[in-house]
Design an enzyme around this catalytic site. Structure first.
Site, short mmCIF file in Angstrom:
data_model
loop_
_atom_site.label_atom_id
_atom_site.label_comp_id
_atom_site.label_asym_id
_atom_site.label_seq_id
_atom_site.Cartn_x
_atom_site.Cartn_y
_atom_site.Cartn_z
CG ASP A 19 -8.38 -9.04 0.17
OD1 ASP A 19 -7.24 -9.23 -0.45
OD2 ASP A 19 -8.87 -10.15 0.76
CG HIS A 53 -0.56 -4.38 -5.13
ND1 HIS A 53 -1.55 -4.88 -4.28
CD2 HIS A 53 0.35 -5.57 -5.25
CE1 HIS A 53 -1.43 -6.11 -3.76
NE2 HIS A 53 -0.02 -6.49 -4.37
CG LEU A 92 -9.90 12.10 5.70
CD1 LEU A 92 -11.02 11.35 6.34
CD2 LEU A 92 -9.70 11.62 4.29
C1 FPP Z 1 -4.51 -7.02 -0.59
O1 FPP Z 1 -4.81 -7.45 -1.90
C2 FPP Z 1 -3.96 -5.77 -0.87
C3 FPP Z 1 -2.74 -5.26 -0.19
C4 FPP Z 1 -1.85 -6.36 0.55
C5 FPP Z 1 -2.13 -4.30 -0.34
C6 FPP Z 1 -2.98 -2.95 -0.35
C7 FPP Z 1 -2.23 -1.80 -1.01
C8 FPP Z 1 -2.72 -1.04 -1.75
C9 FPP Z 1 -4.03 -0.66 -2.18
C10 FPP Z 1 -1.80 0.04 -2.51
C11 FPP Z 1 -0.75 0.64 -1.83
C12 FPP Z 1 -1.42 1.62 -0.75
C13 FPP Z 1 -0.93 2.88 -0.65
C14 FPP Z 1 -1.55 3.41 0.72
C15 FPP Z 1 -0.35 3.49 -1.62
P1 FPP Z 1 -4.05 -8.71 -2.29
O2 FPP Z 1 -2.95 -8.74 -2.80
O3 FPP Z 1 -4.12 -9.68 -1.30
O4 FPP Z 1 -5.37 -9.22 -3.30
P2 FPP Z 1 -5.82 -10.88 -3.61
O5 FPP Z 1 -6.59 -11.27 -2.11
O6 FPP Z 1 -6.76 -10.87 -4.82
O7 FPP Z 1 -4.55 -11.65 -3.86
#
Ligand code: FPP
Length: 235
Positions: free
Chosen positions: A19, A36, A130
């Site tokens: 997150d 992201h 892994l």
């Molecule tokens: C939450 O941060 C994160 C997500 C909803 C997506 C996680 C995705 C990635 C790390 C990249 C894609 C993954 C792969 C496996 C290629 P948020 O967007 O809710 O952040 P915020 O809380 O700061 O708004």
């Protein structure tokens, strides 16, 4: 990435709610999608560090079933990043002994992405160092409901865990990490986390690296896991 001799079945199961990507980007005045993209780079660092840190199974929350509510362009960016990651990294994962699996629903994903997932799973199927499980269109509550239907006669928790999580090696989560400062499970691995140790950090996911993973694991190893019993000296 160097190969080591231990197999993923011997390591810990660490789950991560990645997150804080959006806030990381916003602080820089950038669009959320760049957060992201930086999140994918953090994932690469953690996958590289995990086996030598004693992690056997790493389950990461890339896209929750509730994330479909996000703006269409952000959903598209996340799906695009996932496909790109799998296409670019599957070979390297295979060479490093990393087995890739996607968990979650596939019927609502675009067909080319499903093919990319299947190809990555095929290429890396022999990975023994892994097990990297990427949760996409995943909801723990939906997974529990669906496993209940598949194994109505499960008589033990172990049977149920295998039905719920056939590719998790029957391993419950040892350590759940959530970055970004929130302290909640957000419908991630609810059954598998029954006795997980929880570790929350304000660090935004794009800033997470192998060193942060070591700090989390250090905290985990200092916990007294009693599973409802008594700690060893008292016992
Ligand atoms: C939450 O941060 C994160 C997500 C909803 C997506 C996680 C995705 C990635 C790390 C990249 C894609 C993954 C792969 C496996 C290629 P948020 O967007 O809710 O952040 P915020 O809380 O700061 O708004």
């Amino acid at each position: 990435m160097k190969q080591s001799t231990h197999s993923w079945q011997d390591g810990l199961h660490v789950a991560i709610i990645m997150d804080g990507n959006g806030r990381w980007a916003a602080r820089r005045g950038w669009p959320r999608t760049l957060g992201h993209a930086a999140g994918v780079r953090a994932l690469r660092r953690v996958v590289r560090a995990a086996p030598d840190a004693g992690v056997g199974v790493l389950t990461v929350f890339a896209f929750s079933s509730d994330n479909w509510q996000r703006p269409q362009h952000e959903v598209a960016a996340l799906m695009g990043l996932l496909g790109e990651y799998l296409r670019k990294d599957a070979e390297g994962c295979a060479e490093a002994g990393v087995r890739l699996r996607a968990i979650g629903r596939r019927d609502r994903l675009a067909k080319p992405l499903v093919s990319t997932i299947e190809e990555a799973e095929r290429i890396t199927a022999q990975g023994s160092r892994l097990l990297l499980r990427i949760a996409v269109d995943y909801s723990a509550r939906d997974a529990i409901v669906s496993a209940s239907g598949r194994l109505a006669n499960a008589s033990t928790r172990e049977d149920f865990l295998r039905a719920l999580d056939p590719d998790g090696g029957g391993k419950e989560v040892d350590l759940l990490i959530r970055t970004g400062g929130e302290q909640r499970l957000s419908d991630f691995l609810l059954w598998e986390c029954a006795y997980a140790e929880l570790w929350f950090t304000p660090v935004f996911w794009p800033d997470f690296d192998g060193q942060t993973l070591e700090v989390a694991l250090g905290a985990y190893h200092n916990r007294d896991r009693r599973f409802g019993g008594l700690s060893s000296p008292a016992a």
